[in-house]
Design an enzyme around this catalytic site. Structure first.
Site, PDB file in Angstrom:
ATOM      1  N   LYS A  67       0.927  -1.181  -0.072  1.00 28.34           N
ATOM      2  CA  LYS A  67      -0.235  -0.265   0.008  1.00 28.34           C
ATOM      3  C   LYS A  67       0.851   1.121  -0.097  1.00 28.34           C
ATOM      4  O   LYS A  67       2.102   1.222   0.518  1.00 28.34           O
ATOM      5  CB  LYS A  67      -0.936  -0.139   1.563  1.00 28.34           C
ATOM      6  N   GLY A 109      -8.104   7.530   0.209  1.00 27.87           N
ATOM      7  CA  GLY A 109      -7.092   8.664   0.571  1.00 27.87           C
ATOM      8  C   GLY A 109      -5.967   8.249   1.307  1.00 27.87           C
ATOM      9  O   GLY A 109      -5.261   9.023   2.158  1.00 27.87           O
ATOM     10  N   CYS A 127      -2.881   8.784  -7.786  1.00 29.94           N
ATOM     11  CA  CYS A 127      -3.887   8.542  -6.869  1.00 29.94           C
ATOM     12  C   CYS A 127      -4.846   9.708  -7.003  1.00 29.94           C
ATOM     13  O   CYS A 127      -4.735  10.904  -6.899  1.00 29.94           O
ATOM     14  CB  CYS A 127      -3.540   8.496  -5.489  1.00 29.94           C
ATOM     15  N   THR A 163      -6.847   3.873 -10.860  1.00 32.92           N
ATOM     16  CA  THR A 163      -8.296   4.209 -10.748  1.00 32.92           C
ATOM     17  C   THR A 163      -8.893   5.363 -11.826  1.00 32.92           C
ATOM     18  O   THR A 163      -8.176   6.332 -11.661  1.00 32.92           O
ATOM     19  CB  THR A 163      -9.147   4.145  -9.586  1.00 32.92           C
TER      20      THR A 163
HETATM   21  C1  SIN Z   1      -6.436   5.239  -1.851  1.00 33.07           C
HETATM   22  O1  SIN Z   1      -5.756   5.000  -0.882  1.00 33.07           O
HETATM   23  O2  SIN Z   1      -6.970   6.513  -2.068  1.00 33.07           O
HETATM   24  C2  SIN Z   1      -6.013   4.450  -3.201  1.00 33.07           C
HETATM   25  C3  SIN Z   1      -4.740   4.491  -3.770  1.00 33.07           C
HETATM   26  C4  SIN Z   1      -4.571   5.009  -5.122  1.00 33.07           C
HETATM   27  O3  SIN Z   1      -5.625   5.156  -5.892  1.00 33.07           O
HETATM   28  O4  SIN Z   1      -3.581   5.336  -5.586  1.00 33.07           O
END
Ligand code: SIN
Length: 308
Positions: free
Chosen positions: A46, A73, A131, A193
Site C-alpha cells: 500500500k 485517501g 492517486c 483508478t
Molecule cells: C487510496 O488510498 O485512495 C487509493 C490509492 C490510489 O488510488 O492510488
C-alpha cells in the site's frame, strides 16, 4: 512460467495492485499457510507517505454493477511507522517486495526514495503519481513535464528499479509514459483508478463518498486498461505492469497481448483473496494450450512454485 522482471526472477507474471491485498492482515488471519500459498509472485505495498495519514472521511466505498469506487485517501503509518512496524513483517513474505510511495512534493518523494533505496528488504519502488483521492499526488503523473522533473530528482538517489504508476485521468498516458522512460523509469504500471462519483441513494444531490469523488476499479475499467496499455506499449520499450479489472487468466493474457509484461490483480482480490494464484494457474493453462509455454504440472493447477 517464471518471468524476468526488473532483474527479479518471478515464479509467474501475477502481482497485486497496490492497496488491494493486506499481506500483514492476511498473515494474521491465515498464519504461515499464507506464506506457503502466497497468491502473488511479488508483493506491492500500500502507498507509503512521509507523514502518517488518516485517509479520507467515510464513507470510503461505493459498489458499482461493474466494480467499485474507492475514496480511501492513502491512510498509512508514514515512513517512520512503516519502517518500524510494516517493513519487518513484509520482509518475511516469500516473494520480492515492491514498496509504493507518494509525496506531495518532489522533495518528499525524494526522501522516501532515499530511505527505501537503502533497505535490502526492498526489491523495487513504485512511484504513485496517480492517486485520484488526494490533492497533489496526481499532478506529477498527469503532465509529462512534471513526471520528467520528478524522475530527474529521484533517479540519481537509488539504483533500485523505479516503476512509475500512471494515471488514466490525463489526456495522454502515452506521453507521460514516454517522459518517464526517457528520464530513467525502469517500468511503468497502469491503470490506476478512473476518477468517478456516486450520489447518496436517499439524499438527492449529496455525494456518497466522504471525499466527494473516488477512483473506479473492477471489471468496469478493463476495456480502458487494455486500450491504455496498448497505447503505452506503442510508446515505450520498458516493462509494463498492466492492471485494471482483471478477474481471470484470460483477462491477464489479454493485458499481456496488449503489451504488459507483468499483470496485477486488484479489486478481484477483495472478492477472492486467492485470486492471484487462480489467475496465474489459468494463465498458465491458456499459454500451455496455445503452445506458449509447457504446463508445470499434469493438470496445470499445481505446482506453480513461488520464490523461496
Ligand atoms: C487510496 O488510498 O485512495 C487509493 C490509492 C490510489 O488510488 O492510488
Amino acid at each position: 512460467m517464471t518471468t524476468e522482471f526488473l532483474g527479479l526472477r518471478l515464479a509467474h507474471p501475477i502481482v497485486n495492485a497496490s492497496g488491494t491485498f493486506d499481506a500483514i492482515a492476511a498473515r494474521r488471519a491465515f498464519g504461515d499457510a499464507l506464506l506457503a500459498r502466497f497468491p502473488f509472485a511479488a508483493f506491492v505495498s500500500k502507498t507509503v507517505t512521509l507523514e502518517p495519514r488518516q485517509g479520507n472521511p467515510p464513507p470510503r466505498l461505493w459498489e458499482l454493477a461493474g466494480g467499485m469506487i474507492n475514496s480511501i485517501g492513502l491512510p498509512n503509518k508514514g515512513l517512520a511507522g512503516y519502517l518500524e512496524h510494516d517493513l519487518p513483517q513484509l520482509a518475511e513474505l516469500p516473494v520480492p517486495l515492491i514498496v509504493n510511495v507518494m509525496g506531495f512534493s518532489r522533495e518528499q518523494v525524494a526522501e522516501l526514495v532515499r530511505a527505501f533505496g537503502e533497505r535490502d528488504e526492498v526489491a523495487a519502488l513504485e512511484l504513485n503519481v496517480s492517486c485520484p483521492n488526494v490533492k497533489t499526488g496526481m499532478v506529477m503523473g498527469a503532465d509529462p513535464g512534471e513526471t520528467a522533473a520528478l524522475l530527474d530528482a529521484v533517479r540519481p538517489l537509488t539504483a533500485k528499479p523505479l516503476i512509475v504508476k500512471l494515471t488514466p485521468n490525463c489526456s495522454s498516458p502515452g506521453d507521460v509514459a514516454a517522459a518517464a522512460a526517457e528520464h530513467g523509469a525502469d517500468a511503468v504500471s497502469l491503470v490506476n483508478t478512473l476518477r468517478g462519483m456516486a450520489f447518496h441513494p436517499r439524499r438527492l444531490g449529496v455525494p456518497w463518498l466522504g471525499g466527494g469523488t473516488g477512483g473506479v476499479s473492477g471489471p468496469a475499467v478493463r476495456a480502458v486498461a487494455l486500450a491504455q496499455v496498448a497505447e503505452v506499449r506503442a510508446r515505450v520499450a520498458i516493462p509494463i505492469v498492466g492492471m485494471g479489472g482483471l478477474q481471470s487468466g484470460r483477462h491477464a493474457q489479454d493485458l499481456m497481448q496488449a503489451g504488459a509484461d507483468v499483470v496485477a490483480v486488484g479489486t478481484e482480490s477483495f472478492r477472492d483473496p486467492l485470486a492471484g494464484r487462480r489467475v496465474a494457474t489459468e494463465l498458465c493453462e491458456i499459454r500451455a494450450n496455445s503452445g506458449i509455454v509447457r504446463l508445470p504440472g499434469a493438470d496445470g493447477r499445481e505446482p506453480i512454485a513461488h520464490n523461496a
